[in-house]
Structure formats: C-alpha cells, structure tokens
Design a protein around this motif. Structure first.
Motif, short mmCIF file in Angstrom:
data_model
loop_
_atom_site.label_atom_id
_atom_site.label_comp_id
_atom_site.label_asym_id
_atom_site.label_seq_id
_atom_site.Cartn_x
_atom_site.Cartn_y
_atom_site.Cartn_z
N LYS A 258 0.76 -1.19 -0.02
CA LYS A 258 0.02 -0.02 0.01
C LYS A 258 0.86 1.16 0.01
CE LYS A 258 -4.12 -1.88 2.25
NZ LYS A 258 -4.99 -2.28 3.51
N ASN A 259 1.82 1.32 0.82
CA ASN A 259 2.88 2.43 0.77
C ASN A 259 3.37 2.68 -0.67
OD1 ASN A 259 2.28 2.82 3.66
ND2 ASN A 259 4.42 1.86 4.13
N PHE A 260 4.07 1.54 -1.26
CA PHE A 260 4.52 1.64 -2.63
C PHE A 260 3.60 2.22 -3.48
CE2 PHE A 260 4.75 -0.37 -6.71
CZ PHE A 260 5.93 0.20 -7.17
N VAL A 261 2.30 1.64 -3.61
CA VAL A 261 1.34 2.37 -4.43
C VAL A 261 0.99 3.63 -4.35
CG1 VAL A 261 -1.13 1.96 -5.11
CG2 VAL A 261 0.22 -0.20 -4.87
N LEU A 262 0.92 3.94 -2.77
CA LEU A 262 0.57 5.18 -2.43
C LEU A 262 1.31 6.37 -2.91
CD1 LEU A 262 -1.52 7.46 -0.73
CD2 LEU A 262 0.23 6.64 1.10
N MET A 263 2.79 6.21 -2.58
CA MET A 263 3.85 6.99 -3.25
C MET A 263 3.98 7.27 -4.76
SD MET A 263 7.05 6.37 -0.71
CE MET A 263 7.63 4.90 -1.37
N ASN A 264 3.80 6.07 -5.40
CA ASN A 264 3.92 6.20 -6.78
C ASN A 264 2.79 6.56 -7.50
OD1 ASN A 264 6.99 5.46 -6.99
ND2 ASN A 264 6.23 3.96 -5.55
N VAL A 265 1.63 6.01 -7.08
CA VAL A 265 0.60 6.39 -8.06
C VAL A 265 0.33 7.87 -7.74
CG1 VAL A 265 -2.07 6.15 -7.92
CG2 VAL A 265 -0.81 4.19 -7.76
N ALA A 266 0.48 8.52 -6.60
CA ALA A 266 0.56 10.03 -6.39
C ALA A 266 1.47 10.84 -7.36
CB ALA A 266 0.94 10.21 -4.75
#
Length: 319
Positions: free
Chosen positions: A294-302
C-alpha cells in the motif's frame, strides 16, 4: 490450471511493482520529451508483465521444490502449487510459456529501438532468473532489496522512458568494430532521482516480506537482510526508506512541475507514517505485510497523478 489458480500462482496482485514503474517512465517521457510511441509501449508492457509473472512463478516453484519446512503459513496455504494441487508439468509449461512471451515481446521491442534496450533487457532477464533460481538465488541473500529496487524501480522506469526519447538520453552505436556510448549525464540523473520512490518502495516491499518471514527463512536457510541485521534494525531501515523517497520532489521542481502539485505529494506522508507505525508494532505476513505494498502504491500512484496533471496543464499551455 484454471484462471484463478494461474493468477494465484503468478501472484497477480504483486505486478503493481512492475506496472507502476512502467507507467511512471512512460509519463515522464511524455512530460519531459513530448513524445510517445504506442507500439513500443505495448511491446514493453507485454514483455514486462510476462517476465514479472514468470519470475514470480519460478520463485514459487523453487520454494515448492526446496522447502525444508512443509507446514505453516507460507507453504500449505499460500503456495499456489500446493494449495491448488497444480501438476508439476503444467507449472513448468506455464513458466516456459511466460518466458517465451517475455522474450518475444522484448526482441520485437529491440527491433523498434536499439542495442541499449537489448543489453538492459537482457541484464534484467538475467537478474530476474538469478533472483529466484540457481545455486544461491539473490532472494535468499541479503541483496534482494538492492537488486529488486534498482531493477524493478530504476531500470524499468529508465527503459520505459528511453524507448520514447529517440536517443536524447543515451546513444549506443557499433560502427566498424567500435562501440560508441554517449550519455546525457543530466538527463540520466534526473531519471534516477525521479525513480527514487519506486526504487525504495519496491525495496520496502521486499524488506517487509523478509522481516515477516525471518523465522521461517532461518529454518529454510534463506539468509536475507533482516537475518543479518536483526529485526529491530530492519524495521528502522524500513521506515527510513520512505522518508528518503521524498528526495525526488527536488527533481520534479527542477523539471518545471507546478510547485503546488509537488507540495501536494507531501500529504502522502500522513497515511505513510500511519502504516509505518502499524507495521513497526506487528510484522505479520497475513495482516501487516500488505502495508508495504500500500505504501508503494500510495507514493508512486500519487506521482503518476501529479505527472499526469502536469502533462495536461502543459498541453493546455498553462505551465
């Protein structure tokens, strides 16, 4: 093997680790170089997704064959080969098919681009295979975080951006037996720093996985980074990865992305810190490992959203 067991076997939910960097690199090229080749993007998508699924399948197959501990959370329930009672011949055939698709798409992409993509793609194939296979797979050493971060973070972003640049970043030529390599250092550095959240986010996924599996890894002779540095230091490193990842904001500002859009990315620190705190209290494969994804997705999708908005504003000549 049906669709459900196949998706479980290749762990389709983890493919965000390769697809997000692919879209990041593509949008970067569109914003920075104002160029996009549909066929090249589709070929890379096919090759990348197939190879990512293949490496996961190889890793699961290798764990199935080499496991010393044949009971517990990581084997009976979540090893798809055991859980879905997959035939070994079908598993091997699936792996070979995925590798052939990946190689075919990669070769077709090389014909559209050049030798550099062949070399980088070939090196990525080699690392991907060695990551899960061989006498001492990379995933069983304290180098998994480094290799997965660099190759799934930086190299994927670099290639997915490079295929749209027409040699304005790196040029590799062979003429009359001479190899000529020209590198635009500034552009390569920009790409690298832009890739930092993907590099560290993917390393964080691997690190969280190894922290959760530290006891089983010792029993199965998988000497990962947390085994060497200890769980306490591994959790500290896990937290540091996310704070360091925001260094890329400087590059976005240098590239001319609107300062308000860049500052909005700082808001992602709020849920990131919450997830980090929860994981620090309990490192469990079934319940808290997903927080690293979730952290990876959150950082990079943002960042994908910010870059997409920046491209739209640029096309409207508002920036």
């Amino acid at each position: 093997m049906n669709v459900r067991s196949f998706l479980k076997f290749v762990e389709i939910q983890t493919k965000v680790a390769s697809m997000i960097p692919f879209f990041m690199g593509t949008l970067y090229a569109l914003y920075r170089f104002d160029d996009f080749y549909v066929l090249r993007a589709l070929l890379m998508f096919l090759s990348l997704l197939s190879f990512d699924m293949a490496t996961t399948a190889i890793n699961n197959y290798y764990d199935f064959k080499k496991a010393s501990k044949k009971h517990g959370y990581g084997y009976e329930t979540h090893n798809a080969i055991v859980h879905h009672k997959l035939k070994e011949s079908v598993v091997v055939a699936t792996i070979v098919t995925l590798l052939l698709l990946a190689a075919g798409g990669g070769i077709a992409l090389v014909t559209q681009t050049g030798l550099l993509v062949f070399l980088l793609g070939g090196l990525s194939f080699l690392i991907g295979i060695l990551y899960s296979f061989g006498p001492i797979p990379i995933s069983r050493m304290p180098l998994g975080e480094l290799f997965s971060g660099l190759f799934m973070g930086f190299v994927i972003i670099f290639i997915s951006a490079y295929i749209h640049t027409d040699d304005s970043v790196v040029t590799l030529l062979i003429q009359q037996g001479w190899v000529q390599l020209h590198i635009n250092i500034v552009e390569v550095l920009y790409l690298f720093w832009f890739s930092v959240p993907a590099i560290l986010g993917i390393a964080g996924i691997m690190l969280a996985n190894n922290i959760c599996d530290i006891e089983d890894d010792v029993e199965n002779r998988r000497y990962t980074l947390p085994v060497y540095i200890g769980k306490k230091n591994a959790i500290l490193l896990f937290n540091l990865l996310y704070y360091i990842s925001f260094i890329d904001l400087i590059v976005l500002l240098l590239l001319g992305v609107n300062v308000l859009l860049v500052l909005l990315l700082l808001l992602t620190l709020i849920p990131l810190r919450k997830n980090m705190a929860v994981f620090a209290k309990n490192q469990d494969k079934a319940t808290t490992f997903i927080l690293s994804v979730k952290n990876f997705v959150l950082m990079n999708v943002a960042r994908i959203l910010v870059l997409g908005i920046a491209i739209l504003l640029k096309s409207l000549e508002l920036i």
